[in-house]
Design a protein around this motif. Structure first.
Motif, PDB file in Angstrom:
ATOM      1  N   LEU A 237     146.865   6.162 -19.183  1.00 34.09           N
ATOM      2  CA  LEU A 237     147.710   5.947 -20.541  1.00 34.09           C
ATOM      3  C   LEU A 237     148.489   7.197 -21.113  1.00 34.09           C
ATOM      4  CD1 LEU A 237     144.816   3.588 -22.059  1.00 34.09           C
ATOM      5  CD2 LEU A 237     147.170   2.698 -21.430  1.00 34.09           C
ATOM      6  N   ARG A 238     148.274   8.416 -20.823  1.00 32.40           N
ATOM      7  CA  ARG A 238     148.446   9.454 -20.867  1.00 32.40           C
ATOM      8  C   ARG A 238     150.028   9.099 -20.912  1.00 32.40           C
ATOM      9  NH1 ARG A 238     144.039  12.417 -21.038  1.00 32.40           N
ATOM     10  NH2 ARG A 238     143.920  13.122 -18.974  1.00 32.40           N
ATOM     11  N   GLU A 239     150.266   8.887 -19.183  1.00 31.91           N
ATOM     12  CA  GLU A 239     151.466   9.202 -18.554  1.00 31.91           C
ATOM     13  C   GLU A 239     152.407   8.370 -18.878  1.00 31.91           C
ATOM     14  OE1 GLU A 239     152.813   8.063 -13.938  1.00 31.91           O
ATOM     15  OE2 GLU A 239     150.837   8.527 -14.354  1.00 31.91           O
ATOM     16  N   LEU A 240     151.691   6.846 -19.040  1.00 32.93           N
ATOM     17  CA  LEU A 240     152.362   5.567 -19.651  1.00 32.93           C
ATOM     18  C   LEU A 240     152.754   5.632 -20.804  1.00 32.93           C
ATOM     19  CD1 LEU A 240     150.901   2.417 -17.906  1.00 32.93           C
ATOM     20  CD2 LEU A 240     153.338   4.273 -17.384  1.00 32.93           C
TER      21      LEU A 240
ATOM     22  N   GLN B  48     156.148   6.923 -22.139  1.00 35.69           N
ATOM     23  CA  GLN B  48     156.999   5.491 -22.093  1.00 35.69           C
ATOM     24  C   GLN B  48     157.487   5.016 -22.876  1.00 35.69           C
ATOM     25  OE1 GLN B  48     159.327   5.809 -18.608  1.00 35.69           O
ATOM     26  NE2 GLN B  48     157.972   7.428 -18.470  1.00 35.69           N
ATOM     27  N   PRO B  49     158.854   5.506 -23.598  1.00 36.32           N
ATOM     28  CA  PRO B  49     159.103   4.225 -25.389  1.00 36.32           C
ATOM     29  C   PRO B  49     158.513   2.642 -25.060  1.00 36.32           C
ATOM     30  CG  PRO B  49     161.224   5.948 -24.817  1.00 36.32           C
ATOM     31  CD  PRO B  49     159.990   5.673 -23.353  1.00 36.32           C
ATOM     32  N   ASP B  50     159.146   2.376 -24.189  1.00 35.39           N
ATOM     33  CA  ASP B  50     159.111   0.602 -23.761  1.00 35.39           C
ATOM     34  C   ASP B  50     157.504   0.621 -24.027  1.00 35.39           C
ATOM     35  OD1 ASP B  50     161.354  -0.365 -24.019  1.00 35.39           O
ATOM     36  OD2 ASP B  50     162.231  -0.144 -22.479  1.00 35.39           O
ATOM     37  N   PHE B  51     156.636   1.316 -23.155  1.00 34.75           N
ATOM     38  CA  PHE B  51     155.524   0.895 -22.882  1.00 34.75           C
ATOM     39  C   PHE B  51     154.286   1.472 -24.380  1.00 34.75           C
ATOM     40  CE2 PHE B  51     151.005   2.335 -21.964  1.00 34.75           C
ATOM     41  CZ  PHE B  51     150.504   1.571 -21.015  1.00 34.75           C
ATOM     42  N   ARG B  52     155.025   2.041 -25.077  1.00 29.92           N
ATOM     43  CA  ARG B  52     154.459   2.718 -26.691  1.00 29.92           C
ATOM     44  C   ARG B  52     154.574   1.842 -27.004  1.00 29.92           C
ATOM     45  NH1 ARG B  52     152.325   7.766 -27.314  1.00 29.92           N
ATOM     46  NH2 ARG B  52     152.438   7.377 -29.518  1.00 29.92           N
ATOM     47  N   ARG B  53     155.594   0.754 -26.791  1.00 30.27           N
ATOM     48  CA  ARG B  53     156.514   0.047 -28.077  1.00 30.27           C
ATOM     49  C   ARG B  53     155.516  -1.494 -27.712  1.00 30.27           C
ATOM     50  NH1 ARG B  53     159.533  -4.686 -26.403  1.00 30.27           N
ATOM     51  NH2 ARG B  53     160.652  -2.713 -25.038  1.00 30.27           N
ATOM     52  N   LEU B  54     154.821  -2.062 -26.531  1.00 29.72           N
ATOM     53  CA  LEU B  54     154.239  -3.100 -26.173  1.00 29.72           C
ATOM     54  C   LEU B  54     153.082  -2.314 -25.959  1.00 29.72           C
ATOM     55  CD1 LEU B  54     156.862  -3.533 -22.903  1.00 29.72           C
ATOM     56  CD2 LEU B  54     156.247  -5.354 -25.009  1.00 29.72           C
ATOM     57  N   TRP B  55     152.399  -1.931 -26.315  1.00 32.98           N
ATOM     58  CA  TRP B  55     150.922  -1.647 -26.170  1.00 32.98           C
ATOM     59  C   TRP B  55     150.076  -1.239 -27.403  1.00 32.98           C
ATOM     60  CZ3 TRP B  55     146.854  -0.856 -22.790  1.00 32.98           C
ATOM     61  CH2 TRP B  55     145.915   0.328 -23.075  1.00 32.98           C
ATOM     62  N   GLY B  56     151.968  -1.160 -28.398  1.00 32.17           N
ATOM     63  CA  GLY B  56     151.070  -1.608 -29.526  1.00 32.17           C
ATOM     64  C   GLY B  56     151.989  -2.588 -30.530  1.00 32.17           C
ATOM     65  N   GLU B  57     152.200  -3.334 -30.024  1.00 28.59           N
ATOM     66  CA  GLU B  57     152.079  -4.620 -30.648  1.00 28.59           C
ATOM     67  C   GLU B  57     150.206  -4.802 -30.504  1.00 28.59           C
ATOM     68  OE1 GLU B  57     154.151  -6.935 -27.610  1.00 28.59           O
ATOM     69  OE2 GLU B  57     155.951  -6.601 -28.628  1.00 28.59           O
ATOM     70  N   GLY B  58     149.096  -4.893 -29.119  1.00 31.91           N
ATOM     71  CA  GLY B  58     148.077  -5.116 -29.464  1.00 31.91           C
ATOM     72  C   GLY B  58     147.655  -6.444 -28.675  1.00 31.91           C
ATOM     73  N   HIS B  59     149.235  -6.622 -27.844  1.00 28.85           N
ATOM     74  CA  HIS B  59     148.978  -8.568 -26.859  1.00 28.85           C
ATOM     75  C   HIS B  59     147.492  -8.554 -26.232  1.00 28.85           C
ATOM     76  CE1 HIS B  59     150.202 -12.053 -25.321  1.00 28.85           C
ATOM     77  NE2 HIS B  59     150.471 -11.502 -23.899  1.00 28.85           N
ATOM     78  N   VAL B  60     147.478  -9.702 -25.489  1.00 29.96           N
ATOM     79  CA  VAL B  60     145.988  -9.051 -25.041  1.00 29.96           C
ATOM     80  C   VAL B  60     146.248 -10.077 -23.991  1.00 29.96           C
ATOM     81  CG1 VAL B  60     143.250  -9.343 -24.192  1.00 29.96           C
ATOM     82  CG2 VAL B  60     143.966  -7.631 -25.952  1.00 29.96           C
ATOM     83  N   ALA B  61     146.112 -10.346 -22.808  1.00 29.77           N
ATOM     84  CA  ALA B  61     146.540 -11.053 -21.881  1.00 29.77           C
ATOM     85  C   ALA B  61     145.463 -11.588 -20.632  1.00 29.77           C
ATOM     86  CB  ALA B  61     148.177 -11.046 -21.109  1.00 29.77           C
TER      87      ALA B  61
END
Length: 264
Positions: A201-204, A207-220
């Motif tokens: 998680l620190r590595e990813l 990456q701006p796109d990962f931070r954006r998508l992770w910030g959505e809190g989406h669970v699948a």
């Protein structure tokens, strides 16, 4: 010739029991091994695993039901468990196999050959063995060609967000990336290897796109649409792949068998 019931001490249904961690450790401790031909005493097992005698006693008496990965790995090493027994030990403790067990699958010649045989038999379809953390254990040539760099990179998320080729071959990169981040969030809730998870998680997180998508809190959990679209990086041809996933039964720790079925 009929045998009397007591000739072989036949068990009744009431005497049969499901396996337990306590019974398994007691039995394996008493078993002869290379270093301990007469088996181990509890004290010897405690000293060899750097655990207290009291804690080993609790495990063997069924009072410690969920030992952590560190003590399980130590028990497996001292008791000289093979890969199947090591995985069984983890399951009895309601844990997932440690990373060292996954490496045993990845590098063990017999296990690797068994996995490779299955994957190659699925050609021309894409096929790979992937562990529960989304690390690629092995893949066939069709998978490697369709998703260039993924097998070498190792982790699906790392490849998606750091390898430019992922955005070339995944026609709907945004959709697939969001789905993968949501599935990884679901996995992270119960991930046994927290240090590895936090490192990734620190590595990813860089990456701006990962931070954006992770910030959505989406669970699948799983895929609602089993089909995704790829582009051949050499010919630019677009084609659909239908995903099937199964629990693999090859020797070694549990992993997923990913199959990408090509259309007619």
């Amino acid at each position: 010739m009929l045998l009397a019931d007591n000739e072989f001490g036949l068990l009744t249904a009431e005497e049969l029991r499901a396996p337990t961690l306590a019974e398994f450790v007691r039995e394996r401790r008493a078993r002869a091994s290379t270093r301990y031909p007469a088996g181990l005493t509890r004290k010897q097992l405690a000293e060899a695993t750097h655990a207290s005698l009291g804690y080993i006693a609790k495990i063997e008496q069924g009072e410690a039901l969920n030992p952590g990965p560190a003590i399980l790995d130590s028990l497996a090493t001292v008791l000289e468990l093979d890969t199947a027994e090591r995985v069984h030990l983890y399951h009895l403790a309601q844990q997932r196999p440690a990373v060292s067990s996954v490496r045993a699958l990845r590098h063990g010649d017999a296990a690797q050959a068994a996995v490779r045989t299955v994957l190659d038999a699925l050609l021309p379809h894409l096929a790979a063995a992937i562990d529960d953390s989304w690390q690629v254990v092995a893949c066939n040539s069709a998978f490697d060609e369709a998703l260039p760099g993924l097998a070498r990179q190792g982790h699906v998320l790392r490849w998606m967000f750091t390898d430019p080729r992922s955005r070339i071959v995944l026609e709907e990169w945004e959709r697939e990336a969001r789905l993968m981040v949501g599935r990884f969030r679901a996995y992270a809730a119960g991930a046994p290897e927290r240090a590895n998870l936090e490192l990734l998680l620190r590595e990813l997180g860089e990456q701006p796109d990962f931070r954006r998508l992770w910030g959505e809190g989406h669970v699948a959990i799983g895929r609602h649409d089993p089909t995704f679209t790829l582009r051949n990086p050499r010919t630019a041809t677009v084609f659909d792949v239908r995903v099937q996933r199964y629990r693999a039964t090859a020797p070694g720790p549990a992993h997923q068998l990913f199959i990408g079925l090509l259309g007619a």
